[in-house]
Design an enzyme around this catalytic site. Structure first.
Site, PDB file in Angstrom:
ATOM      1  CG  ASP A  99      -1.799   1.175   0.779  1.00  0.00           C
ATOM      2  OD1 ASP A  99      -2.551   1.454   0.327  1.00  0.00           O
ATOM      3  OD2 ASP A  99      -2.567   1.313   2.687  1.00  0.00           O
ATOM      4  CD  GLU A 151      -3.343   8.268  -4.625  1.00  0.00           C
ATOM      5  OE1 GLU A 151      -2.923   7.444  -4.118  1.00  0.00           O
ATOM      6  OE2 GLU A 151      -3.706   9.387  -4.271  1.00  0.00           O
ATOM      7  CG  HIS A 228      -6.400   4.286  -1.850  1.00  0.00           C
ATOM      8  ND1 HIS A 228      -5.045   4.608  -0.958  1.00  0.00           N
ATOM      9  CD2 HIS A 228      -6.256   4.226  -2.959  1.00  0.00           C
ATOM     10  CE1 HIS A 228      -4.443   3.430  -1.682  1.00  0.00           C
ATOM     11  NE2 HIS A 228      -4.813   3.275  -2.908  1.00  0.00           N
ATOM     12  CB  SER A 231     -13.192   4.444   7.168  1.00  0.00           C
ATOM     13  OG  SER A 231     -11.911   3.705   7.227  1.00  0.00           O
ATOM     14  CB  ILE A 272     -11.410  -0.422   4.664  1.00  0.00           C
ATOM     15  CG1 ILE A 272     -12.845   0.034   3.319  1.00  0.00           C
ATOM     16  CG2 ILE A 272     -12.406  -0.311   6.181  1.00  0.00           C
ATOM     17  CD1 ILE A 272     -14.063  -0.947   3.546  1.00  0.00           C
ATOM     18  CG  ASP A 273      -5.950   1.323   7.880  1.00  0.00           C
ATOM     19  OD1 ASP A 273      -5.667   0.365   9.198  1.00  0.00           O
ATOM     20  OD2 ASP A 273      -4.301   1.557   7.777  1.00  0.00           O
ATOM     21  CB  SER A 274     -10.122   4.638   9.839  1.00  0.00           C
ATOM     22  OG  SER A 274      -8.597   5.780   9.077  1.00  0.00           O
TER      23      SER A 274
END
Ligand code: G3H
Ligand code: 13P
Ligand code: ZN
Length: 332
Positions: A99, A151, A228, A231, A272-274
């Site tokens: 990532d 990106e 990206h 969340s 999704i991370d947060s």
């Protein structure tokens, strides 16, 4: 010594994205830094029969050790196979992805250690420099049958050490040129999502720019797009954190209905991370507050893992549409 991801049981994202385009869903890309996150991701995706992209950031490599993370990923594939047999479920496709890779050297090190997919994030560079760096990465990665995400456009918020105050939306007029000059397999775009748990102030009306997404889709039909910073900052989870000693600012994330709509279009991968960080934190704070005498880490990391698993099951089923899509990718 170089190890191919194929020996480790990972798959590239190529077929995942082909099917995501044709069957109108998005593949979940969940970050991991530790065992509990990895267990939650893999069991949630196995039980929902969803493909999954395991994401490792530069920060994760620094925190957990790059060698250990690779073996953890490999272990996750084996665990998935054993659990699938035990539960009478089909196996699921798993990709191991870098990532926000920020240099050619980092990408090469990941490819050589067994990653099946890499991101080269040249979005902060001048356009021609982004093209040149991304092209160089693609030439090397494709030599190993590894897929590459590039990106265009800059998200607001913090990612690794770099932060941007304002969104620089992706310019649809650049995408065709970028994709053809670089040869990337997927493209991350900036349409109003942002990294972290503080995306919009409460009371604001978040609207991601689906109009820009549609224009990009018109210019590069069927090309896999990545979102990206996706969340949703669930308000019930934030409330649990703040009711148990936390002090999170009131804020909201990307509404799930908008992500659902994006997932039905050319968006093939949603990061999704947060939300996972919030779910873990809420469960740990609750465990600490309700049993202050507890000191066995399994007694608070266990509930955190359960909460994470429930969150990912919800995302796969209700937001990304990726549940039950694993057989589509593993089949002929
Ligand atoms: O985009 C950033 C991801 O959430 C990873 O975050 O760099 O703190 O590991 P990190
Ligand atoms: P969030 O911070 O919105 O979860 O985004 C994660 C991400 O984009 C990882 O690359
Ligand atoms: Zn990101």
């Amino acid at each position: 010594m170089s190890t191919s991801y194929k020996e480790l049981g990972f798959v590239s994202t190529r077929k995942m994205f082909q099917k995501a385009v044709s069957a109108a869903f998005a593949v979940p890309a969940y970050n991991f830094n530790n065992m509990e996150q990895l267990q939650a991701i893999v069991t949630a995706c196995l039980e929902t029969q969803s493909p999954v992209i395991l994401q490792v950031s530069k920060g994760a490599r620094d925190y957990a050790d790059q060698t250990l993370l690779r073996y953890m990923g490999q272990g996750a594939v084996e665990m998935m196979r054993v659990q699938a047999k035990k539960k009478g479920l089909g196996e699921i496709p798993i990709a191991l992805h870098l990532d926000h890779g920020d240099s050619f050297e980092l990408v090469v090190s990941c490819i050589e250690s067994g990653f099946s997919s890499v991101m080269i994030d040249g979005s902060h560079l001048a356009y021609e420099d982004n093209v040149a760096l991304t092209r160089k990465v693609v030439d090397t990665a494709h030599g190993h049958d590894v897929t590459v995400e590039g990106e265009l456009g800059v998200l607001a918020g913090v990612e690794d050490e770099v932060s941007a105050e304002q969104h620089t939306y992706t310019r649809p007029e650049e995408v065709q040129d970028f994709v053809s000059k670089t040869g990337v397999d997927s493209l991350a775009i900036s349409i109003g999502t942002s990294h972290g748990a503080f995306k919009f102030k409460k009371g604001q009306n978040p609207q991601i720019r689906l109009d820009i997404l549609r224009e990009i889709e018109r210019r590069i039909p069927g090309f896999p797009i990545v979102l990206h910073g996706s969340s949703s900052v669930p308000q019930d989870i934030v409330a649990i954190i703040n009711a148990n000693g936390g002090k999170l600012e009131d804020s909201i994330g990307i509404p799930e209905e908008q992500l659902r709509e994006a997932a039905r279009s050319a968006v093939c991968k949603i990061n999704i991370d947060s939300d996972g960080r919030l779910a873990m934190t809420a469960a740990i704070r609750k465990a600490f507050a309700s049993k202050p005498s507890e000191f066995d880490p399994r007694k608070y990391l266990g509930p955190a893992r359960d909460a994470l698993k429930a969150l990912y099951i919800h995302k796969n089923r209700e937001v990304l549409g990726s549940a039950d899509k694993a057989p589509l990718i593993l089949g002929a």
